[in-house]
Design an enzyme around this catalytic site. Sequence first.
Site, mmCIF file in Angstrom:
data_model
loop_
_atom_site.group_PDB
_atom_site.id
_atom_site.type_symbol
_atom_site.label_atom_id
_atom_site.label_comp_id
_atom_site.label_asym_id
_atom_site.label_seq_id
_atom_site.Cartn_x
_atom_site.Cartn_y
_atom_site.Cartn_z
ATOM 1 N N CYS A 120 0.862 -1.178 0.000
ATOM 2 C CA CYS A 120 0.000 0.000 0.000
ATOM 3 C C CYS A 120 0.898 1.227 0.000
ATOM 4 O O CYS A 120 2.086 1.125 0.294
ATOM 5 C CB CYS A 120 -0.900 0.014 1.233
ATOM 6 S SG CYS A 120 -2.271 1.186 1.051
ATOM 7 N N CYS A 122 -0.153 4.291 1.592
ATOM 8 C CA CYS A 122 -0.582 5.310 2.565
ATOM 9 C C CYS A 122 0.476 5.641 3.621
ATOM 10 O O CYS A 122 0.495 6.747 4.147
ATOM 11 C CB CYS A 122 -1.894 4.907 3.237
ATOM 12 S SG CYS A 122 -1.826 3.371 4.154
ATOM 13 N N CYS A 130 -4.088 6.156 -0.091
ATOM 14 C CA CYS A 130 -3.478 4.903 -0.541
ATOM 15 C C CYS A 130 -3.064 4.925 -2.010
ATOM 16 O O CYS A 130 -2.795 3.876 -2.599
ATOM 17 C CB CYS A 130 -4.428 3.738 -0.261
ATOM 18 S SG CYS A 130 -4.844 3.594 1.493
ATOM 19 N N LYS A 196 -12.101 -5.333 2.300
ATOM 20 C CA LYS A 196 -11.602 -4.439 3.342
ATOM 21 C C LYS A 196 -12.579 -3.273 3.478
ATOM 22 O O LYS A 196 -12.832 -2.553 2.513
ATOM 23 C CB LYS A 196 -10.217 -3.937 2.957
ATOM 24 C CG LYS A 196 -9.617 -2.971 3.966
ATOM 25 C CD LYS A 196 -8.175 -2.639 3.630
ATOM 26 C CE LYS A 196 -7.622 -1.593 4.573
ATOM 27 N NZ LYS A 196 -6.237 -1.235 4.248
ATOM 28 N N ARG A 218 -11.355 7.169 3.590
ATOM 29 C CA ARG A 218 -11.048 6.193 2.543
ATOM 30 C C ARG A 218 -12.313 5.570 1.930
ATOM 31 O O ARG A 218 -12.266 4.508 1.333
ATOM 32 C CB ARG A 218 -10.164 5.080 3.115
ATOM 33 C CG ARG A 218 -8.867 5.549 3.764
ATOM 34 C CD ARG A 218 -7.825 4.446 3.724
ATOM 35 N NE ARG A 218 -6.750 4.582 4.686
ATOM 36 C CZ ARG A 218 -5.790 5.496 4.647
ATOM 37 N NH1 ARG A 218 -5.788 6.423 3.713
ATOM 38 N NH2 ARG A 218 -4.845 5.493 5.565
ATOM 39 N N GLU A 234 -16.375 -8.383 -4.594
ATOM 40 C CA GLU A 234 -14.961 -8.010 -4.409
ATOM 41 C C GLU A 234 -14.079 -9.266 -4.404
ATOM 42 O O GLU A 234 -13.034 -9.303 -5.033
ATOM 43 C CB GLU A 234 -14.784 -7.269 -3.078
ATOM 44 C CG GLU A 234 -15.043 -5.781 -3.142
ATOM 45 C CD GLU A 234 -13.890 -5.010 -3.789
ATOM 46 O OE1 GLU A 234 -12.880 -5.616 -4.163
ATOM 47 O OE2 GLU A 234 -14.023 -3.775 -3.928
ATOM 48 N N LYS A 249 -11.380 -7.969 6.405
ATOM 49 C CA LYS A 249 -10.825 -7.037 7.390
ATOM 50 C C LYS A 249 -11.791 -5.883 7.589
ATOM 51 O O LYS A 249 -12.254 -5.338 6.603
ATOM 52 C CB LYS A 249 -9.489 -6.541 6.842
ATOM 53 C CG LYS A 249 -8.828 -5.462 7.649
ATOM 54 C CD LYS A 249 -7.582 -5.014 6.953
ATOM 55 C CE LYS A 249 -7.010 -3.861 7.735
ATOM 56 N NZ LYS A 249 -5.962 -3.195 7.050
ATOM 57 N N SER A 275 -6.246 -3.358 14.638
ATOM 58 C CA SER A 275 -5.705 -2.599 15.767
ATOM 59 C C SER A 275 -6.767 -2.176 16.790
ATOM 60 O O SER A 275 -6.541 -2.282 17.999
ATOM 61 C CB SER A 275 -4.967 -1.366 15.237
ATOM 62 O OG SER A 275 -5.819 -0.588 14.419
ATOM 63 N N TYR A 314 -2.340 -8.802 16.541
ATOM 64 C CA TYR A 314 -1.342 -8.206 17.435
ATOM 65 C C TYR A 314 -1.219 -9.027 18.720
ATOM 66 O O TYR A 314 -0.306 -8.829 19.499
ATOM 67 C CB TYR A 314 -1.727 -6.747 17.745
ATOM 68 C CG TYR A 314 -1.866 -5.938 16.474
ATOM 69 C CD1 TYR A 314 -0.738 -5.426 15.846
ATOM 70 C CD2 TYR A 314 -3.108 -5.750 15.869
ATOM 71 C CE1 TYR A 314 -0.849 -4.730 14.653
ATOM 72 C CE2 TYR A 314 -3.229 -5.044 14.676
ATOM 73 C CZ TYR A 314 -2.094 -4.543 14.074
ATOM 74 O OH TYR A 314 -2.205 -3.862 12.888
#
Length: 327
Positions: A120, A122, A130, A196, A218, A234, A249, A275, A314
């Site tokens: 990406c 961004c 992006c 996404k 976005r 998609e 995501k 996140s 994470y």
Amino acid sequence: MEFTRHRRLRVSENMRSLVRENHVHVEDLIYPIFVIAGENVKNEIKSMPGVFQISMDLLKAEMEEVVALGIKSVILFGVPEEAEKDACGSGAFHDHGIVQVATRFVKEHFPEMIVIADTCLCEYTEHGHCGVLDEKGSVINDETLVLLKQTAVSQAQAGADIIAPSNMMDGFVAAIREGLDEAGFHHIPIMSYAVKYASAFYGPFRDAANSAPKFGDRKQYQMDPANRLEALREAESDVLEGADFLMVKPAMAFMDIIRDVKNEFNLPMVAYNVSGEYAMIKAAALNGWIDEKRIVMELMLGFKRSGCNLVITYHAKDIARWLKESR
Ligand code: PBG
């Protein structure tokens, strides 16, 4: 009276484990790492306790920990100096770009490790979008594809094992496949961020990667969280363009989508446990409000049950540790 005794299969831990349908394995985990410019930097991300921006010189120690825990794949994100950012995100496709340097380093010292490159722009554009912008501030799809193709090829040249494009331009899988093939990387798979959504759950990541858009949002390229059928469209186009993995995501609020995509396509499925999802759980855990281990493992089982094979999380190091302890 006739009725079914479901409880027969729940009488003991061994009985329950005999009939358990889903399991979490360390092989399911992909650990994200933020590599930052500079030396001796280990910045904890405020909204993501336990996750750090790490400079190259400290990457070896981090990777040793990851390897010792049995984790077999990482996804690398670059955090370049602000001064290096430009209108077209050229830091994303330079041979000496931060992800390229980090990838070479990891593959040199840990050749077995699967290194996934997030493709990406961004993190490298001065405006934080992006792709490249037109005069109205909208991302130009086809011009951006040229740069994404270049980015993917340079990541493969640096030794990335998997290319994971997260930009949500139309045709990005086709463009990247073409670029990789032309450069002789027929064998490098594409893990497409196929579905996404434009999500508030990315907030803490944008702190970690300094990648928040400087204006606007976005929504012209990432999907509307209200849509379900569009997710299949998609995913379908990415499959036709040659994707090898499909990703959904964020994960927690989109498990129905994971299941839909899994039912429709026979590709390895990936969920990105993003996140904001991590931040919510950590915050509650640090307050002593929840049992972090049980909550995270229950969530992981939810992802597996909903049909995904792999989870980018994470929490990967925590989970790997818990799995070790329970053996
Ligand atoms: C880059 C990218 C983003 C995430 C992964 N790759 C941010 C975004 O789209 O704004 C988010 C990951 C997370 O929140 O953990 N486009």
